[in-house]
Enzyme design. Structure first.
Site, PDB file in Angstrom:
ATOM      1  N   HIS A 196      41.074  37.874  38.848  1.00  0.00           N
ATOM      2  CA  HIS A 196      40.189  38.922  39.341  1.00  0.00           C
ATOM      3  C   HIS A 196      40.801  40.311  39.256  1.00  0.00           C
ATOM      4  O   HIS A 196      40.109  41.303  39.472  1.00  0.00           O
ATOM      5  CB  HIS A 196      39.718  38.615  40.771  1.00  0.00           C
ATOM      6  CG  HIS A 196      40.722  38.917  41.837  1.00  0.00           C
ATOM      7  ND1 HIS A 196      41.634  37.996  42.306  1.00  0.00           N
ATOM      8  CD2 HIS A 196      40.945  40.060  42.537  1.00  0.00           C
ATOM      9  CE1 HIS A 196      42.368  38.552  43.257  1.00  0.00           C
ATOM     10  NE2 HIS A 196      41.973  39.798  43.420  1.00  0.00           N
ATOM     11  N   ASP A 230      41.864  31.059  40.135  1.00  0.00           N
ATOM     12  CA  ASP A 230      42.225  32.484  40.012  1.00  0.00           C
ATOM     13  C   ASP A 230      43.675  32.615  39.549  1.00  0.00           C
ATOM     14  O   ASP A 230      44.567  32.966  40.323  1.00  0.00           O
ATOM     15  CB  ASP A 230      42.004  33.178  41.359  1.00  0.00           C
ATOM     16  CG  ASP A 230      41.993  34.693  41.234  1.00  0.00           C
ATOM     17  OD1 ASP A 230      41.956  35.199  40.098  1.00  0.00           O
ATOM     18  OD2 ASP A 230      42.025  35.366  42.284  1.00  0.00           O
ATOM     19  N   SER A 286      46.911  41.354  45.502  1.00  0.00           N
ATOM     20  CA  SER A 286      46.394  40.311  44.613  1.00  0.00           C
ATOM     21  C   SER A 286      47.283  40.136  43.389  1.00  0.00           C
ATOM     22  O   SER A 286      47.779  41.107  42.817  1.00  0.00           O
ATOM     23  CB  SER A 286      44.980  40.664  44.149  1.00  0.00           C
ATOM     24  OG  SER A 286      44.082  40.651  45.224  1.00  0.00           O
TER      25      SER A 286
END
Length: 277
Positions: free
Chosen positions: A69, A116, A221
């Site tokens: 992402h 992910d 992230s």
């Protein structure tokens, strides 16, 4: 009685001490410079400058692991910076790379961030130094941390829900939360899959009002979740706000993707079947 200047100096020192001990990912602390030489800062163009957007970590010569992402539609001018502690200061240890290849996992689900995991091939090999070294990651067959195990993560993400960003790398220790809790409807429900692990450290009881929940946040992230020095997860997502009691940080379990990783890196794939949700 001290002068007004002495009083102001003392107040400044006291305020600095408070700030120094409260900085972190959320409730974390500044890492010792280059104590995590595998850390990568993925940066996006902003005018004539580059701005930190996501984390990553070095896993092999010319390869960095991160989250899908972070770059779902491709690199789009982003660069990867290794050997960095301060995002703003000139450091001789810094090495900046273009992205030669980006491999996003083909089964990534935008709806719940399942699968992910992404791999970046840098445009050239990095020069190994005390500030840039790969980290070992958990492979299929390894033992992932159990419930309540202490794990560590690091990044340059927000310090709070107001979006305050640190200049220097932050780190935090959190605890693995039982998966059954994270599957509950008041936590993440069906969004939480078997490819995920959740972790957070919350206020102990009785709760100190000054205690800060410890969690990853926006900008962390793609960074690593480590257990006994081995990366077991990739920082993926969590609640709309960081540090919420029933919204721990969610991390992708790396050992579920050993064959995919080996295939991208050109290594011999493991013949045994991988876990699939």
């Amino acid at each position: 009685m001290g002068s007004e200047k002495d009083v102001l100096v003392a107040a400044a020192v006291f305020l600095f001490a408070l700030i120094s001990h409260s900085e972190g990912i959320v409730g974390g602390r500044e890492a010792a410079a280059h104590s995590r030489p595998y850390m990568a800062s993925i940066q996006v163009p902003e005018g004539e400058n580059m701005k930190h957007e996501c984390g990553g970590f070095v896993i092999a010569d010319q390869w960095v692991m991160t989250a899908v992402h972070c770059m779902p539609t491709g690199p789009n001018g982003r660069k990867v910076v290794l050997g960095v502690h301060s995002l703003s200061e000139a450091e001789e240890t810094k090495q900046t790379f273009d992205i030669l290849e980006l491999h996003n996992h083909p089964d990534f689900r935008e709806s719940n961030y399942d699968n992910d995991i992404a791999l970046i091939k840098l445009d050239r090999p990095y020069t190994t130094s005390v500030a840039i070294r790969p980290v070992e990651f958990m492979r299929q067959g390894g033992t992932n941390p159990g419930n309540d195990a202490e794990v560590e993560t690091a990044g340059w993400g927000s310090l709070d829900n107001l979006g305050s960003r640190p200049d220097k790398l932050q780190e935090v220790t959190v605890d693995v939360v039982i998966s059954a809790l994270c599957r509950r409807s008041d936590y993440f429900g069906s969004k939480f899959t078997a490819n995920m692990i959740c972790a957070q450290r919350v206020c102990p009881q009785p709760c100190d009002q000054l205690y800060k929940k410890q969690d990853t946040c926006d900008g962390d992230s793609g960074g690593p979740l480590l257990f006994n020095g081995t990366v077991v997860g990739i920082t993926s997502n969590g609640g709309r706000k960081c540090g919420q009691l029933k919204k721990p940080g969610i991390y992708t379990i790396i050992s579920h993707y050993t064959r995919w990783i080996d295939g991208i890196l050109g290594l011999q794939p493991d013949p045994t079947p991988e876990h699939s949700d």
